[in-house]
Scaffold this active site. Structure first.
Site, mmCIF file in Angstrom:
data_model
loop_
_atom_site.group_PDB
_atom_site.id
_atom_site.type_symbol
_atom_site.label_atom_id
_atom_site.label_comp_id
_atom_site.label_asym_id
_atom_site.label_seq_id
_atom_site.Cartn_x
_atom_site.Cartn_y
_atom_site.Cartn_z
ATOM 1 N N CYS A 45 -17.557 -59.991 1.471
ATOM 2 C CA CYS A 45 -16.094 -60.129 1.457
ATOM 3 C C CYS A 45 -15.467 -59.473 2.684
ATOM 4 O O CYS A 45 -14.394 -58.846 2.601
ATOM 5 C CB CYS A 45 -15.471 -59.555 0.189
ATOM 6 S SG CYS A 45 -16.029 -60.356 -1.306
ATOM 7 N N HIS B 298 -12.162 -55.240 3.789
ATOM 8 C CA HIS B 298 -12.537 -56.171 2.717
ATOM 9 C C HIS B 298 -11.420 -57.213 2.576
ATOM 10 O O HIS B 298 -10.250 -56.902 2.832
ATOM 11 C CB HIS B 298 -12.664 -55.352 1.426
ATOM 12 C CG HIS B 298 -13.242 -56.055 0.253
ATOM 13 N ND1 HIS B 298 -12.524 -56.930 -0.526
ATOM 14 C CD2 HIS B 298 -14.481 -56.004 -0.282
ATOM 15 C CE1 HIS B 298 -13.306 -57.375 -1.506
ATOM 16 N NE2 HIS B 298 -14.496 -56.834 -1.383
ATOM 17 N N ASP C 67 -7.715 -47.778 1.143
ATOM 18 C CA ASP C 67 -8.528 -48.527 0.191
ATOM 19 C C ASP C 67 -9.733 -47.642 -0.117
ATOM 20 O O ASP C 67 -10.680 -47.568 0.665
ATOM 21 C CB ASP C 67 -8.945 -49.860 0.828
ATOM 22 C CG ASP C 67 -9.947 -50.609 -0.030
ATOM 23 O OD1 ASP C 67 -10.346 -50.082 -1.086
ATOM 24 O OD2 ASP C 67 -10.340 -51.733 0.360
ATOM 25 N N LYS D 279 -16.699 -49.264 -9.603
ATOM 26 C CA LYS D 279 -17.494 -48.699 -8.499
ATOM 27 C C LYS D 279 -17.720 -47.213 -8.737
ATOM 28 O O LYS D 279 -18.506 -46.580 -8.047
ATOM 29 C CB LYS D 279 -16.772 -48.869 -7.170
ATOM 30 C CG LYS D 279 -16.230 -50.252 -6.928
ATOM 31 C CD LYS D 279 -16.997 -51.002 -5.895
ATOM 32 C CE LYS D 279 -16.292 -52.326 -5.632
ATOM 33 N NZ LYS D 279 -17.087 -53.272 -4.920
ATOM 34 N N GLN E 219 -14.711 -47.665 -2.030
ATOM 35 C CA GLN E 219 -16.053 -47.147 -1.767
ATOM 36 C C GLN E 219 -16.040 -45.636 -1.582
ATOM 37 O O GLN E 219 -17.093 -44.994 -1.708
ATOM 38 C CB GLN E 219 -16.650 -47.808 -0.510
ATOM 39 C CG GLN E 219 -16.798 -49.302 -0.595
ATOM 40 C CD GLN E 219 -17.816 -49.738 -1.653
ATOM 41 O OE1 GLN E 219 -18.643 -48.963 -2.111
ATOM 42 N NE2 GLN E 219 -17.754 -50.998 -2.040
HETATM 43 N N1 PMP Z 1 -12.147 -52.790 -1.034
HETATM 44 C C1 PMP Z 1 -13.422 -52.461 -0.810
HETATM 45 C C2 PMP Z 1 -13.759 -51.592 0.371
HETATM 46 C C3 PMP Z 1 -14.424 -52.925 -1.663
HETATM 47 O O1 PMP Z 1 -15.699 -52.586 -1.443
HETATM 48 C C4 PMP Z 1 -14.054 -53.723 -2.767
HETATM 49 C C5 PMP Z 1 -15.110 -54.273 -3.717
HETATM 50 N N2 PMP Z 1 -16.256 -54.750 -3.085
HETATM 51 C C6 PMP Z 1 -12.718 -54.024 -2.955
HETATM 52 C C7 PMP Z 1 -11.785 -53.546 -2.075
HETATM 53 C C8 PMP Z 1 -12.257 -54.847 -4.107
HETATM 54 O O2 PMP Z 1 -12.549 -54.199 -5.305
HETATM 55 P P1 PMP Z 1 -12.395 -54.956 -6.709
HETATM 56 O O3 PMP Z 1 -13.085 -56.267 -6.552
HETATM 57 O O4 PMP Z 1 -13.083 -54.040 -7.672
HETATM 58 O O5 PMP Z 1 -10.937 -55.085 -6.957
#
Ligand code: PMP
Length: 398
Positions: free
Chosen positions: A356, A120, A193, A219, A196
């Site tokens: 993203c 991401h 990270d 999430k 998910q």
């Molecule tokens: N890493 C992953 C794998 C994600 O799916 C996301 C959110 N889509 C993020 C980081 C960023 O999370 P946040 O926008 O809640 O900070």
């Protein structure tokens, strides 16, 4: 395409989610999860009944709120298998947690970070901003981080390896222990990270042997604006503050300032107090069901969705068959945004776009994918609705 979706799974919790009306199929949990009533109640009570600041007040309400805020930290530590609540820093979310590590971790003469091609943007851009040289680990043909390749890419210049525990696009699950062994074998650290993964897999940072773990509350069925960074105690201790302000200090003079120990050192300013209470309620809710049950439920839905999509003969599926709760696909000859718009008309909410993860789109050779993602509150009816919606796509686009 016409075969019915025939399976059932054990979870039945949708009636605890007031924002999911009958007939609406929410398949965008990888973007953000809907909230159970228990979380909504915790947030409401936090503002409507118990509200006060934390850490500073000498009156009863404030010290009660401080206890509740710190209880949320302890619950997060237990949830992740951390040795102590002091290893949990509250952040705005996974993005801020990764930024914190990228900025505050001393480089110790090593200036490289190993990322993977499926990361991401939140796990790419912070490292660029913090001045790291980036190495990129490729993927296997079925969309996993290729750990054989990682083994060769980690060198004694690598300060840290930072991988998604579960991909937000492909749902592929990292063999995190193996990744930790590779990183540590060369004296590098491992950040996972877990944005998910935390809502989908039981996480135990001790057995995963990672050094940092990042998650987002929203999430995990909790509120937005709150997340957590787990960091090994000795590492957090070695890190200088990255933001200054109230709460993170020991003593301030105009000549110089000394800082609080972790985790307070990394929580400058009045924190998201009620967010922490909401996160605590979310963790309690998830633990009440149990992540093994949630994972089994989502895996059954994912398998059924992949089989049903495959039977359409019109869909390219991305990611491995054992992906965790997330299915990305492309409908032949139709832009994912058109697919998502037609599905929306049919009451099915999916995500379309680059999620993203633009470098991953480049690897897949597409500008975007359609993505259906599952949660504890999803059921076979959601998979059926997705498949029915794709019949409309076929009718419209031929
Ligand atoms: N890493 C992953 C794998 C994600 O799916 C996301 C959110 N889509 C993020 C980081 C960023 O999370 P946040 O926008 O809640 O900070």
């Amino acid at each position: 395409m016409n075969a019915p979706v025939t399976f059932s799974t054990a979870l039945s919790v949708r009636d605890q989610f007031p924002a999911i009306p009958a007939g609406w199929h929410y398949l965008d949990t990888a973007a953000t999860a809907q909230k159970p009533q228990a979380v909504i109640d915790a947030i409401t009570n936090g503002y409507a009944r118990d509200y006060a600041t934390v850490h500073r007040g000498v009156y009863q309400r404030s010290s009660d709120m401080t206890l509740a805020y710190e209880a949320a930290r302890a619950a997060t530590a237990r949830f992740l298998g951390a040795a102590s609540a002091d290893e949990i820093v509250f952040t705005k979310g996974a993005t801020e947690a990764i930024n914190l590590v990228a900025y505050a971790l001393p480089k110790d003469g090593r200036d490289r970070v190993l990322l993977s091609a499926l990361e991401h943007h939140s796990n790419i851009v912070p490292w660029q901003l913090a001045g790291y040289a980036i190495d990129v680990c490729p993927l296997t043909a079925d969309g996993r981080i290729d750990l054989d390749a990682a083994e060769k890419l980690v060198t004694d210049r690598t300060r840290i390896v930072s991988f998604a525990h579960v991909s937000n696009v492909l749902g592929s699950v990292l063999d995190a222990r193996h990744a930790a062994a590779i990183a540590h074998g060369k004296g590098a650290l491992l950040l996972l990270d877990g944005c998910q993964a935390a809502p989908r897999l039981a996480v135990d940072v001790a057995s995963l042997d990672c050094d940092f773990y990042a998650l987002s509350g929203h999430k995990l069925y909790g509120p937005t604006g709150i997340g957590a960074l787990y960091g090994r105690a000795a590492l957090l201790e070695s890190m200088a503050p990255w933001q200054g302000g109230g709460s993170m200090i020991d003593r301030v003079t105009f000549e110089g300032t000394t800082y609080a120990p972790p985790p307070g050192r990394f929580e400058a300013g009045t924190p998201h107090i009620v967010g922490a209470l909401g996160l605590h309620a979310a963790i309690d809710w998830v633990e009440g069901i149990g992540l093994p049950a949630i994972h089994a439920h989502e895996s059954a839905l994912t398998r059924a969705a992949r089989e049903a999509l495959r039977r359409t003969n019109a869909v390219r599926l991305f990611g491995p068959d054992d992906s965790a709760g997330i299915v990305s696909f492309a409908y032949e000859g139709v832009h994912p945004h058109d697919v998502a718009t037609i599905l929306d008309d049919a009451g099915v909410a999916i995500r379309a776009g680059h999620h993203c993860a633009q470098p991953l789109m480049d690897v897949l050779g597409v500008p975007a994918t359609a993505r259906a993602s599952f949660a504890a509150y999803c059921g076979a009816d959601d998979v059926e609705a997705l498949v029915d919606g794709l019949k409309r796509v076929k009718r419209i686009f031929g």
